[in-house]
Scaffold this active site. Structure first.
Site, short mmCIF file in Angstrom:
data_model
loop_
_atom_site.label_atom_id
_atom_site.label_comp_id
_atom_site.label_asym_id
_atom_site.label_seq_id
_atom_site.Cartn_x
_atom_site.Cartn_y
_atom_site.Cartn_z
N GLN A 219 49.09 143.37 -45.92
CA GLN A 219 49.59 142.00 -45.99
C GLN A 219 48.70 141.03 -45.22
O GLN A 219 48.56 139.87 -45.59
CB GLN A 219 51.02 141.92 -45.43
CG GLN A 219 52.08 142.43 -46.38
CD GLN A 219 52.05 141.70 -47.71
OE1 GLN A 219 52.27 140.51 -47.79
NE2 GLN A 219 51.75 142.44 -48.78
N HIS B 285 46.01 138.92 -47.11
CA HIS B 285 46.34 137.87 -48.07
C HIS B 285 45.77 136.52 -47.66
O HIS B 285 45.25 135.77 -48.48
CB HIS B 285 47.86 137.74 -48.24
CG HIS B 285 48.41 138.61 -49.34
ND1 HIS B 285 48.09 138.44 -50.65
CD2 HIS B 285 49.25 139.67 -49.30
CE1 HIS B 285 48.71 139.34 -51.39
NE2 HIS B 285 49.41 140.11 -50.60
N GLU C 156 59.89 139.28 -45.80
CA GLU C 156 59.60 139.38 -47.24
C GLU C 156 59.49 140.85 -47.65
O GLU C 156 60.11 141.29 -48.61
CB GLU C 156 58.29 138.65 -47.54
CG GLU C 156 57.87 138.72 -49.00
CD GLU C 156 56.47 138.18 -49.23
OE1 GLU C 156 56.15 137.88 -50.39
OE2 GLU C 156 55.70 138.06 -48.26
N HIS C 157 58.67 141.62 -46.92
CA HIS C 157 58.53 143.05 -47.17
C HIS C 157 58.97 143.80 -45.91
O HIS C 157 58.54 143.47 -44.81
CB HIS C 157 57.07 143.42 -47.46
CG HIS C 157 56.46 142.66 -48.59
ND1 HIS C 157 55.70 141.53 -48.40
CD2 HIS C 157 56.50 142.88 -49.93
CE1 HIS C 157 55.29 141.08 -49.58
NE2 HIS C 157 55.76 141.87 -50.52
N ASP D 26 53.73 145.78 -54.95
CA ASP D 26 52.92 144.62 -55.32
C ASP D 26 52.37 144.74 -56.73
O ASP D 26 52.13 143.73 -57.40
CB ASP D 26 51.75 144.46 -54.35
CG ASP D 26 52.06 143.48 -53.22
OD1 ASP D 26 53.18 142.93 -53.21
OD2 ASP D 26 51.21 143.29 -52.34
N HIS E 57 94.00 114.18 -66.53
CA HIS E 57 93.91 115.63 -66.60
C HIS E 57 95.28 116.23 -66.94
O HIS E 57 95.41 117.10 -67.81
CB HIS E 57 93.43 116.21 -65.26
CG HIS E 57 91.95 116.13 -65.05
ND1 HIS E 57 91.30 114.94 -64.92
CD2 HIS E 57 91.00 117.12 -64.96
CE1 HIS E 57 90.00 115.17 -64.73
NE2 HIS E 57 89.80 116.50 -64.76
#
Length: 842
Positions: free
Chosen positions: A668, A671, A737-738, A771, A830
């Site tokens: 990661q 990235h 996230e992971h 991924d 109504h």
């Protein structure tokens, strides 16, 4: 490599200045001497002179360029001094006795021998293949220009004692230093002149001229810029114009057929058009420095720059403000933007104090020569945290470099920090949403108003590609999808797995519930008709993202699937992304990136189809644009989720393989420089944790994206916990996230995970599989949004519609309840809609 190395003796100090213009000088070490050594000094240490390693390191820190020592002393220094700062002093008789360890730890050899035997020197040069070989002959007469040239042919140079050098005519006992310097120079021109590049102290080119042996001699001796005019003979620069030059250095190129003069230019400039450079206006730092110098002399009254020069308090505040903004910046675009601001204000302070950019570069060069380093910790007032730092061995005494500096994370112990510090560890870097919105808004508005014209201009500006059209429609040409067979097979397999998992998620059945006899409620799914899928380009090609977004759109049955991705420098789209677009049935591909692509998808242009929902990760510009358009009723577009930098959290206990853990962290970290990496170490002993950190450093340095990893890992953290439960509690608060579980009985722990984008269970489940090809989706919530959002899935591309059908009997039962509640809320119409039907049934 120097033409020759002068060995400077006490009686020849008048030669030092001219010699330093053409290269380094060798100076014998004098114990207890207080005389300052000139820059560009090679310090020769006699083997019989007592000197400690600490004294040598002190000399190197003071600015000595290289030390020349015996093999014995080199062995003591090799772990403390980088190879480029170390040379050997050898007798010709014992060169082969040098060990491989010492040979590989130096970059220069001075060979003492009776005479210059070319065959012998050639064999020495082969033995020291990675070193520059210099020959110190015992002869009482200097080498001839012919012997200097001959020695250069085997990659060696002479060391010439200064007693054998002169600035006068060469003789049998002395050689003119200019003759020695120019001996190997060759010219392929009929007039015998040498092309000469002239540049300023910062390396910016001023112009191209020609030199002769005579002009070079005069420049070396006088220190002034002297060249050879092809029409008028010797050209003493500035003799008539006043735009003189002081020569800083004269160097030969690698082929010895051209020169570089580095000078301090005075007057209007180098060019006869009274410009600094013959190649036109300069840019960047040099242009900024010139502008600031001009403003210092005559800045308009009331101008901002004038205020900065005259208000030290304002300038100090701006430098601190911009430094903080640079620290907070995450994306490459923001970092460049904020760094430019900081450079402007910092250079303003320098110019105001009479400090030039060349002065700054000299200071940088001097700092780079230091071999003994301080720990480099921040002062208390600037420290982000006072938590315990990791227990690592001290850094090497070598100067940090891209290859040698340890790549490491910061370490904290949950048992040793307060609640507020724990909260700080849970936070991501601050994203300045308001500032990003302000930067993005003009881009979005421009595309909304001017459509394709704006999109083409912005693509040229930001993606650096000039296009005639921005959209590709199917059928896509086979040539645009040409792939290696191995890559095609891999994409096909990933497509199969991802399609299989996402197809199982599709909601195709209708939910039917009879809530009351005669009252039937239903819920059924329909695809979002038009979806826009953003596929980042940036620092990596991401066909995997195209798969992760395109497949669920295809499975859901979306009628229009529009890709948007930055074009390559030639204006094309990567064949991998093109092939995926073909597989998933994309109906259009927009060749644009960033906020401008998001705006085009949200509003539509003359050629870009408007979409109903936006998907896909991106940098801060993309995220801000997505959040901006989803709040604009003119766009009528929704988004998948707020997305930020990639992140991973790894929980590891005593069963974890250090190499596996390090690899997962780095997967990661590569990235982007703003990626977030966290390791929760569960009761790991120091040696186990050290093994993981060593693996991080070793594996990172083997990666092609090591420069990115170096920055992201430096901002990442290790958090030591006592128990697995404590680690899982921290992870649930962090909401990564992971999440990767390197735990004993890892599958049993999944039930306790409340917040995560995706979980990777056990030692053989790398995040990389998710991924690319296991089947789950990799477009996941970041920045803690896993507390509220799911990752992208098939149902993200579907919307749900409810229906109800009521019989007369059912209305008789339900109607009175509805009418009563409507009356309670004061909504008579109504209630009337029910009662009118009930009366009809009576």
């Amino acid at each position: 490599m120097s033409t020759f190395l002068p060995l400077v003796e006490k009686s020849s100090e008048e030669l030092v200045e001219p010699l330093l213009r053409i290269g380094p000088v060798v100076v014998p070490y004098q114990p207890h001497s207080s005389d300052p050594l000139p820059s560009r000094t090679y310090l020769l240490i006699d083997p019989n002179t007592p000197i400690s390693s600490e004294e040598i390191l002190s000399e190197l820190d003071a600015g000595v360029e290289k030390v020349i020592v015996s093999p014995k002393l080199a062995k003591e220094l090799l772990n403390h001094v980088p190879a480029q700062r170390l040379a050997l002093l050898l007798d010709a008789s014992n060169f082969s006795a040098v060990s491989d360890t010492v040979r590989n730890a130096v970059t220069g050899v001075i060979l003492k021998m009776p005479t210059a035997d070319i065959d012998f020197i050639t064999s020495v040069a082969r033995f020291f293949a990675s070193c520059t070989v210099y020959v110190l002959s015992a002869a009482h007469t200097p080498p001839t220009t012919a012997s200097i040239r001959q020695l250069r042919t085997v990659g060696a140079s002479f060391v010439i004692p200064s007693s054998q050098l002169t600035i006068g005519p060469s003789s049998g006992s002395q050689i003119n230093i200019s003759d020695a310097f120019t001996a190997p120079i060759t010219s392929d021109r009929k007039d015998g002149l040498f092309p000469t590049v002239v540049c300023d102290e910062t390396g910016h080119s001023l112009g191209l001229v020609y030199s002769s042996v005579n002009s070079i001699k005069e420049s070396i001796v006088t220190g002034k810029g002297v060249y050879q005019s092809r029409k008028h003979g010797l050209w003493r620069k500035g003799e008539t114009s006043g735009a003189t030059q002081d020569v800083v250095s004269i160097r030969l190129d690698c082929d010895s057929d051209s020169l570089e003069f580095k000078v301090v230019q005075h007057g209007a400039g180098f060019c006869h058009l009274e410009r600094q450079s013959c190649f036109g206006a300069v840019g960047g730092i040099t242009a900024l420095e010139n502008t600031l110098l001009s403003r210092l002399e005559s800045s308009p009254e009331g101008s901002y720059t004038s205020r900065l020069f005259n208000d030290p308090g304002l300038l100090r505040s701006k430098i601190m403000e911009e430094a903080d903004e640079l620290c907070q910046a995450a994306s490459p675009e923001d970092i460049a933007f904020e760094a430019a601001d900081l450079f402007y204000f910092a250079l303003t302070k320098c110019v105001a104090a009479g400090v030039s950019f060349a002065d700054i570069e000299r200071s940088l060069d001097h700092k780079a020569k230091k071999v003994v380093r301080r720990p480099g910790n921040a002062k208390p007032q600037w420290s982000a945290s006072v938590a315990a730092s990791s227990s690592k061995p001290p850094l090497s005494s070598e100067p940090p470099s891209a290859n040698d500096e340890i790549i490491s994370m910061r370490t904290f112990d949950l048992a040793a920090i307060e609640a507020e510090e724990r909260l700080q560890l849970l936070r991501r870097p601050v994203l300045k949403s308001d500032e990003m919105m302000a930067k993005v808004r003009p881009i979005v508005e421009d595309v909304r108003i001017r459509g394709d014209a704006a999109l083409l201009e912005l693509t040229a500006k930001f993606d650096k590609v000039t296009l005639d059209a921005t959209v590709i429609f199917p059928p896509f040409s086979p040539s645009s999808m040409e792939l290696d067979d191995e890559v095609r097979v891999a994409i096909d397999k990933a497509y199969h797995n991802i399609h299989k998992f996402h197809n199982a998620q599709a909601d195709r059945s209708t939910l039917v519930v009879e809530t009351t006899p005669g009252v039937v409620c239903s819920r059924f799914a329909r695809p979002v008709a038009r979806v826009g899928l953003y596929i980042p380009g940036g620092t990596a090609i991401l066909p995997s993202t195209a798969l992760m977004l395109g497949i669920p759109a295809q499975v859901a049955g979306c009628k229009e699937v529009v890709f948007a991705t930055p074009p390559r420098p030639d204006g094309s789209i990567s064949p991998e992304v093109m092939y995926v677009a073909h597989l998933v049935g994309a109906t259009a591909i927009v060749k644009a990136g960033g906020a401008q692509a998001i705006a085009a998808l949200a509003y539509g242009t003359e050629t870009v189809p408007k979409v109903d929902k936006l998907f896909g990760p991106g940098n801060q510009w993309v995220t801000a644009a997505k959040m901006l358009v989803q709040n604009d009723t003119d766009a009528l577009v929704s988004i998948d989720m707020p997305a930020g930098p990639s992140e991973v959290l790894v929980i590891a206990d005593h069963t974890a393989n250090p190499a596996f853990v390090a690899a997962d962290l780095l997967s990661q970290a590569e990235h982007g420089v703003d990626s977030q990496v966290v390791l929760l170490a569960v009761d790991l002993p120091a040696e186990r944790l050290e093994a993981i950190e060593q693996e991080v450093d070793k594996q990172a340095k083997a990666l092609p994206r090591v420069d990115i990893v170096r920055q992201s890992i430096a901002k990442s953290i290790i958090v030591k916990t006592t128990t697995v439960d404590e680690a899982i509690e921290f992870s649930n608060d962090y909401a990564p996230e992971h999440l990767i579980l390197h735990l004993e009985n890892a599958s049993d722990r999944v039930a306790h995970i409340d917040n995560a984008g995706s979980v990777f269970v056990g030692p053989f489940t790398p995040e990389s599989c998710g991924d690319y090809a296991s089947g789950t989706n990799h477009t996941l919530p970041t920045n803690g949004y896993a507390r509220q959002f799911s990752g992208v899935n098939t149902q993200s591309f579907q919307k749900h519609i409810t229906s109800q059908e009521i019989t007369a009997a059912g209305l008789k039962e339900l109607g009175p309840v509805v009418a009563t509640l409507a009356d309670c809320e004061g909504l008579a119409a109504h209630a009337n809609a029910v009662r009118i039907r009930l009366r009809e049934m009576q």
